[in-house]
Write an enzyme that holds these catalytic residues in place. Structure first.
Site, mmCIF file in Angstrom:
data_model
loop_
_atom_site.group_PDB
_atom_site.id
_atom_site.type_symbol
_atom_site.label_atom_id
_atom_site.label_comp_id
_atom_site.label_asym_id
_atom_site.label_seq_id
_atom_site.Cartn_x
_atom_site.Cartn_y
_atom_site.Cartn_z
ATOM 1 N N GLU A 49 -14.343 -21.466 -28.518
ATOM 2 C CA GLU A 49 -14.525 -20.040 -28.721
ATOM 3 C C GLU A 49 -13.482 -19.612 -29.754
ATOM 4 O O GLU A 49 -12.286 -19.763 -29.533
ATOM 5 C CB GLU A 49 -14.302 -19.335 -27.378
ATOM 6 C CG GLU A 49 -14.807 -17.920 -27.316
ATOM 7 C CD GLU A 49 -14.502 -17.280 -25.952
ATOM 8 O OE1 GLU A 49 -14.606 -17.964 -24.906
ATOM 9 O OE2 GLU A 49 -14.126 -16.101 -25.948
ATOM 10 N N ASP A 60 -8.812 -7.257 -23.761
ATOM 11 C CA ASP A 60 -7.770 -8.273 -23.866
ATOM 12 C C ASP A 60 -6.412 -7.784 -23.382
ATOM 13 O O ASP A 60 -6.001 -6.662 -23.671
ATOM 14 C CB ASP A 60 -7.644 -8.747 -25.315
ATOM 15 C CG ASP A 60 -8.806 -9.654 -25.706
ATOM 16 O OD1 ASP A 60 -9.096 -10.581 -24.929
ATOM 17 O OD2 ASP A 60 -9.423 -9.416 -26.758
#
Ligand SMILES: Cc1ncc(COP(=O)(O)O)c(C=O)c1O
Lengths: 259, 393
Positions: A49, A60
């Site tokens: 990824e 995040d």
């Protein structure tokens, strides 16, 4: 250029009894980031990824935020990152992970073109909900890019079914409610979210967000088809461990999963 | 979705091409649950009655409309101020937070989180939480905690916890990011009390509905005083909640609607379409789609985006969006203080600055002009003194 395709490669490996390991690498973090991709592949990754940084990454936590800031400050853009990816061949599928503004700003077609040219066969667009998916997904489908969707602990069953039907490549099962980041405990949510997804037909189920240690990866591997590890790897890269440190860590995850 | 301008944006939360719901999957159920709860509450006479009763008995509504005698004469226009500065906590933000705090309780949640720029929405949230016995956590960028220290202390006095945000540009946009991140992990028992007409559906619509009381009151007051419909209706725009509230009363009238953004954060005039904080709207961004920090003398307008309904009103031409510079704003603030005895918030002074600049130009002499005085300037006095006395910005 000729990396294998996500939705062809992963089911074959799962069918062959392998538990998938998908590490997350931030594009443009430093000069060595492509060597890090190579290193994690050599250490046993089944797909990688690749994060394309965005200024406002709302799913995040601090570690990946910091990696994004560093990357943007070094001048990384989606265009430059994809151009760098295009210069190498990878023996496993490459999935980009980003936020929708990065794609929308370039335009769906242009982004998809640059991505396929770079050998990318999957995309995770963190803030693109099922309801807003159509424009991008139609373009991605036409370009042969699998759009991977998330299922969260909070997702109700009927919605889980629709997400499973629409997800390509794999289904990203969110291990727990929260942002990316390392966690001491995995919690009991993993088994619940995986079995919720398993009650519908879906591509392979990979669990991410909070999986940080070899033990946790092994535990997740018992119920899921695959394990995604982000912040724990990124922290090592932020600390300057480089390709060797990345390989060592991913190798330890691989051994724990396979044991 | 109704076709009415400033009506119900439907289940997709669309205002033309703008709006929508761009959030990570873990937050989708919470947004849907909130939409259902709001739709139910906003048709429930008991809820609506409680909202209006609190705003009357506790919030100080209706706020008056003041005619500015001296300034009208100087400018050659007929100038009126909707006095949101006189509402409890000193700005229009109280209207929204009373609505959302009541909704929090109705959804069975015990806790509210909020972002704040100038501190006004944070103070209002802390106030509403204290009133209804809810816990409250406010996220505020480090740049803003420094320039609005008194508001930080106010929130703490009111029993809220203030969390300083040190990521990104350390202003309003990053406070929103941090609030959303926290909301993901605590969504079970926590409501995110967003402070403006922005974010994912239903926030832009819901916050406008909680602010439309400004417009509804104004229409009635202008009518009852015999002034009638103003020619210009002007409000400052950060996210755009005070403007949306005022505009919603006049959108079906012939009045010209004008939103005034900070020149250093003008999403309509210097921005382009994009997706941030759960919405598609106009944003200030670079060539790569990275969001650019806004810069303004007023913390409350330091936002690189604008509510999606404003982006739509701009696109259709029903409203226009102008800018005012920091220098014009400082002059406007001093002028209102010295001529009318009202110290406006730096945010609100943007609306006034545009009217001062354009009276006799874009605004024909003799026009009736209604400005939303969205807040009072007490919070800004120390900063303004430092700039005027010390030459600092
Ligand atoms: C007094 C005042 N006016 C205006 C604003 C800007 O917000 P909005 O554009 O949502 O009205 C703020 C924000 O803090 C404020 O405090």
């Amino acid at each position: 250029m000729a990396a294998p395709h996500l939705s062809r490669e992963l089911p074959l490996k799962v069918a062959a009894g392998r538990t998938l390991l998908i590490p997350y690498v931030m594009a443009g973090l430093d000069d060595q980031w492509l060597d890090v991709v190579d290193a994690v592949v050599d250490a046993g990754a089944d797909a990688v990824e690749v994060g394309l940084p965005f200024s406002d990454p709302i799913i995040d936590g601090p570690t990946i935020q910091e990696a994004g800031v560093r990357s943007i400050e070094r001048g990384t853009t989606a265009v430059s990152a994809l151009a760098q990816l295009a210069r190498r061949d990878f023996p496993v599928p490459i999935v980009v992970m980003t936020y929708y503004n990065i794609i929308a700003h370039l335009g769906h077609e242009r982004f998809a073109g640059l991505a396929t040219n770079a050998g990318v066969s999957g995309a995770i667009v963190a803030d693109l909900s099922l309801e807003e998916l159509d424009g991008w997904a139609a373009c991605a489908d036409d370009s042969g890019i699998d759009t991977v969707l998330l299922v969260a602990p909070s997702t109700p069953p009927e919605r889980t079914q629709r997400l499973c039907e629409r997800s390509r490549g794999f289904v990203y099962a969110v291990a727990r409610m929260g942002v990316t980041g390392e966690r001491a405990e995995l919690g009991s949510g993993v088994i619940d979210v995986v079995s919720k997804i398993r009650s519908f037909t879906s591509p392979p189920v990979c669990v991410g967000i909070g999986v940080s240690t070899p033990d946790q990866a092994a535990e997740v591997g018992e119920s899921a088809d695959g394990v995604i590890v982000g912040s724990a790897l990124i922290r090592r890269l932020l600390d300057g461990e480089g390709p060797n440190g990345a390989a060592e860590f991913v190798g330890s995850l691989r051994r724990a999963i396979d044991a | 979705m109704t076709d009415a301008v400033m009506g119900d944006p439907g289940s997709n939360g669309r205002f033309g091409d703008f709006g929508g719901r761009f959030v990570p999957e873990p937050l989708m159920p919470a947004c849907q649950e909130l939409e259902i709860a709001f739709r139910e509450a906003w048709t429930d006479p008991t809820f609506i009655d409680e909202y209006h009763t609190i705003l009357r008995d506790y919030g100080g509504r209706p706020t008056p409309i003041t005619r500015c005698g001296r300034l009208s004469e100087e400018l050659g226009v007929d100038l009126y101020l909707k006095r949101e500065d006189l509402a409890h906590t000193g700005s229009h933000k109280i209207n929204n937070v009373i609505g959302q705090a009541l909704l929090t309780r109705r959804m069975g949640k015990q806790r509210m989180i909020a972002e704040t720029g100038a501190g006004q929405h944070g103070v209002a949230s802390a106030t509403a939480a204290a009133l209804l016995g809810l816990e409250c956590v406010v996220f505020m960028g480090e740049v803003d905690t420094e320039r609005q220290q008194l508001n930080v202390f106010r929130m703490e006095l009111l029993g809220a916890e203030v969390r300083t945000v040190t990521s990104g540009s350390r202003t309003l946009k990053d406070a929103v990011n941090e609030a959303m991140r926290t909301w993901v992990s605590e969504v079970e028992d926590t409501h995110y009390c967003l402070g403006s007409v922005m974010g994912p559906h239903p926030f832009p619509w819901m916050v406008r509905e909680f602010q439309r009381i400004i417009g509804d009151e104004s229409v009635l007051q202008m009518f009852e005083s015999g002034v009638g419909t103003p020619d210009f209706v002007v409000a400052c725009v950060g996210g755009g909640s005070n403007a949306a509230g005022l505009f919603s009363g006049f959108v079906d009238s012939p009045a010209a609607l004008v939103g005034v953004e900070a020149a250093g954060g003008a999403a309509i005039s210097s921005g382009s379409p994009g997706v941030l904080h759960g919405m598609r709207s106009m944003l200030i961004q670079n060539d790569d789609g990275q969001i650019i920090e806004a810069h303004s003398i007023s913390a409350g307008l330091d936002y690189p985006g604008i509510g999606p309904e404003h982006a739509h009103l701009a696109e259709t031409g029903r409203a226009r969006y102008e800018t005012a510079t920091d220098e014009e704003v400082l002059v406007a603030l001093q002028r209102l203080a010295s001529r009318e005895g009202i110290i406006p918030a730096l945010e609100s002074a943007h609306a006034l600055a545009w009217v001062i600049r354009e009276a006799g130009h874009e605004i024909p002499l003799g026009s009736k002009v209604l400005i939303n005085l969205s807040g009072r300037g007490d919070k800004d006095v120390a900063q303004v003194r430092a700039i005027l006395r010390g030459g600092a910005t």
